[in-house]
Design an enzyme around this catalytic site. Structure first.
Site, short mmCIF file in Angstrom:
data_model
loop_
_atom_site.label_atom_id
_atom_site.label_comp_id
_atom_site.label_asym_id
_atom_site.label_seq_id
_atom_site.Cartn_x
_atom_site.Cartn_y
_atom_site.Cartn_z
N VAL A 170 0.98 -0.83 0.06
CA VAL A 170 -0.09 0.01 0.17
C VAL A 170 1.07 1.40 0.00
CG1 VAL A 170 -1.83 1.18 1.30
CG2 VAL A 170 -1.38 -1.62 1.50
N CYS A 171 0.81 1.97 -0.72
CA CYS A 171 1.85 3.18 -1.19
C CYS A 171 1.09 4.23 -1.59
CB CYS A 171 2.94 2.97 -2.66
SG CYS A 171 2.46 1.08 -2.54
N THR A 172 2.08 5.40 -1.25
CA THR A 172 2.24 6.76 -2.48
C THR A 172 2.95 6.79 -3.62
OG1 THR A 172 1.03 7.61 -0.61
CG2 THR A 172 1.47 9.52 -1.68
N ARG A 208 -5.14 8.66 1.54
CA ARG A 208 -3.84 9.46 1.53
C ARG A 208 -3.76 9.92 0.65
NH1 ARG A 208 -1.56 5.19 0.48
NH2 ARG A 208 -2.93 3.68 0.56
#
Ligand SMILES: *[C@@H]1O[C@H](CO)[C@@H](O)[C@H](O)[C@H]1NC(C)=O
Ligand SMILES: *[C@@H]1O[C@H](CO)[C@@H](O)[C@H](O)[C@H]1NC(C)=O
Ligand SMILES: *[C@@H]1O[C@H](CO)[C@@H](O)[C@H](O)[C@H]1NC(C)=O
Ligand SMILES: *[C@@H]1O[C@H](CO)[C@@H](O)[C@H](O)[C@H]1NC(C)=O
Ligand SMILES: *[C@@H]1O[C@H](CO)[C@@H](O)[C@H](O)[C@H]1NC(C)=O
Length: 388
Positions: A136-138, A326
């Site tokens: 899970v990321c940005t 996010r």
């Protein structure tokens, strides 16, 4: 998968809201530079060596840490029930059958990793599969006023795997941090590309090819998602490519932004994904939204933020899950920073703002394509900090 996801998420929120002080969203301005103790070390991977030997040094050093993670992965999967436990056994014991179907150089590399870490091949494959489905990321590509491009990302990993109530950390996330390394892949002593990896994983999630392009991958959750593809693969239905193999091939062998974009858009995969790609010229940045068989959309930087483009884990044309947003805070901090402040420092600050930074974040990496610079720091989200 998505139903379980929802359910656990809701239970978890109910539980944490009662437990911890309210989290504050903020755009930090002074996170850079973090203490040198969090700077990630670089290792060289020599592509001139036979695949079996390339990872020897690194894997010998990290063998116990890899074993530790693998044990936790397995516990986690077994907790899902009998079917999942069977799958683990299948991979663990019967991998000999699949061995021949792995493409080179990955087959050789995984065999070498198994040999030097004293794990069996099935376990090494399992270890490599996990990163395809639980990240899970940005990711952000941004250009400064002179058109110089930066590409940065947080990699969040370990959702639902062992929340430690006492010290408020995710067990896997913490156990992964000492495995994070910068890799410098070389041919004939020259850098081909640099990446950030968990030691023992041979695919690519974050990388820069100096003066050519930058790439990061964010997980895309979907009904026909990672699990199904990977189970099919284990059962012998082998149409698509592993995501990590595809990105690795692109980093090694694509020679331009447009070529990388073309390959990433047109190769069938086992799992859906977002590819975030940065080029070398002003405006060259895009997010490729992938289904397994085809590309759903290519979103250009010029039509996104103008001077930047940002992706988390949701299709850009839909709203993020309200419990896991996010994107909105990251956009807010990018706009607050303004294009004038785009730099390693500026972007690092955005990625250090909560909840873009959260308890799942394992590292923050910033890349600059013009110089091939890659700078990676282990994450340290001090309380109060969002669990994800
Ligand atoms: C958190 O607590 C567990 C035991 O409950 C311990 O094993 C672990 O090392 C702790 N982690 C950190 C980062 O303090
Ligand atoms: C890159 O290309 C070379 C030469 O065709 C090939 O041997 C190698 O396997 C490719 N690398 C990857 C990771 O696919
Ligand atoms: C950024 O945020 C600060 C307060 O945190 C505010 O004073 C400032 O006006 C904002 N700047 C922009 C460009 O939004
Ligand atoms: C952006 O740069 C300006 C001037 O260089 C500075 O005053 C401002 O604080 C910076 N803003 C951020 C968010 O770093
Ligand atoms: C994380 O930050 C806290 C507060 O600044 C500090 O006490 C702690 O040592 C840091 N941990 C690491 C691993 O750097």
């Amino acid at each position: 998968m998505s139903k379980i996801f929802f359910l656990i998420l809701i239970i978890f929120v109910g539980f944490t809201v009662g437990q911890v002080p309210p989290y504050k969203e903020e755009c930090v301005k002074d996170a850079y530079p973090p203490p040198a103790s969090r700077l990630v070390k670089e290792y060289i991977i020599n592509l001139d060596l036979p695949p079996e030997e390339r990872w020897a040094e690194l894997v010998k050093e990290k063998a116990l840490l890899i074993k530790n993670i693998l044990t936790k992965f397995k516990e986690f999967v077994r907790d899902w029930g009998q079917e999942a436990a069977k799958l683990i056994e299948l991979v663990d014991e019967k991998f000999g059958k699949f061995d021949d179907t792995l493409p080179e150089p990955f087959r050789g590399e995984l065999l070498g990793i198994a040999k030097y870490s004293n794990l069996n091949l099935g376990e090494v494959v399992l270890y490599n599969i996990f990163y395809e489905i639980f990240t899970v990321c940005t990711s952000i590509v941004a250009e400064d006023p002179s058109g110089n491009l930066y590409h940065a990302r947080n990699l969040d990993f370990g959702l639902f795997i062992g929340w430690d109530i006492r010290n408020k950390t995710w067990e896997i996330t913490e156990a992964l941090k000492p495995l994070i390394v910068n890799l410098n892949f070389q041919r004939s002593g020259q850098t081909v590309f640099k990446s950030v990896n968990y030691a023992g994983y041979v695919g690519i999630l974050t990388a820069v090819k100096p003066k050519t392009f930058t790439l990061s991958m964010d997980e895309r959750f979907n009904k026909d998602g990672g699990f199904i593809g990977i189970i099919e693969w284990l059962l012998g239905i082998r149409t698509g490519s592993w995501m990590g193999f595809l990105t690795r091939g692109v980093m090694e062998n694509s020679t331009s932004y447009n070529q990388a974009r073309d390959v990433l858009s047109n190769t069938e995969m086992l799992a859906p994904a977002y590819f975030i790609l940065g080029g070398t010229k002003s405006g060259e940045g895009c997010v490729i939204t992938r289904a397994r068989e085809k590309t759903l959309d290519i979103w250009e930087m010029t039509s996104a933020g103008g001077w930047y483009i940002l992706e988390t884990n949701y299709d850009h044309w839909t709203k993020p899950l309200f419990l896991d947003d996010r994107r909105t805070p990251a956009n807010k901090c990018m706009r607050n920073m303004t294009q004038a402040n785009v730099s390693v420092k500026g972007i690092f600050n955005v990625l250090s703002s909560k909840p873009v930074l959260n308890k799942l974040t394992t590292y923050t990496a910033v890349m600059e394509v013009s110089t091939g610079h890659l700078e990676t720091y282990l994450a340290n989200c001090t309380d109060p900090c969002f669990p994800w």
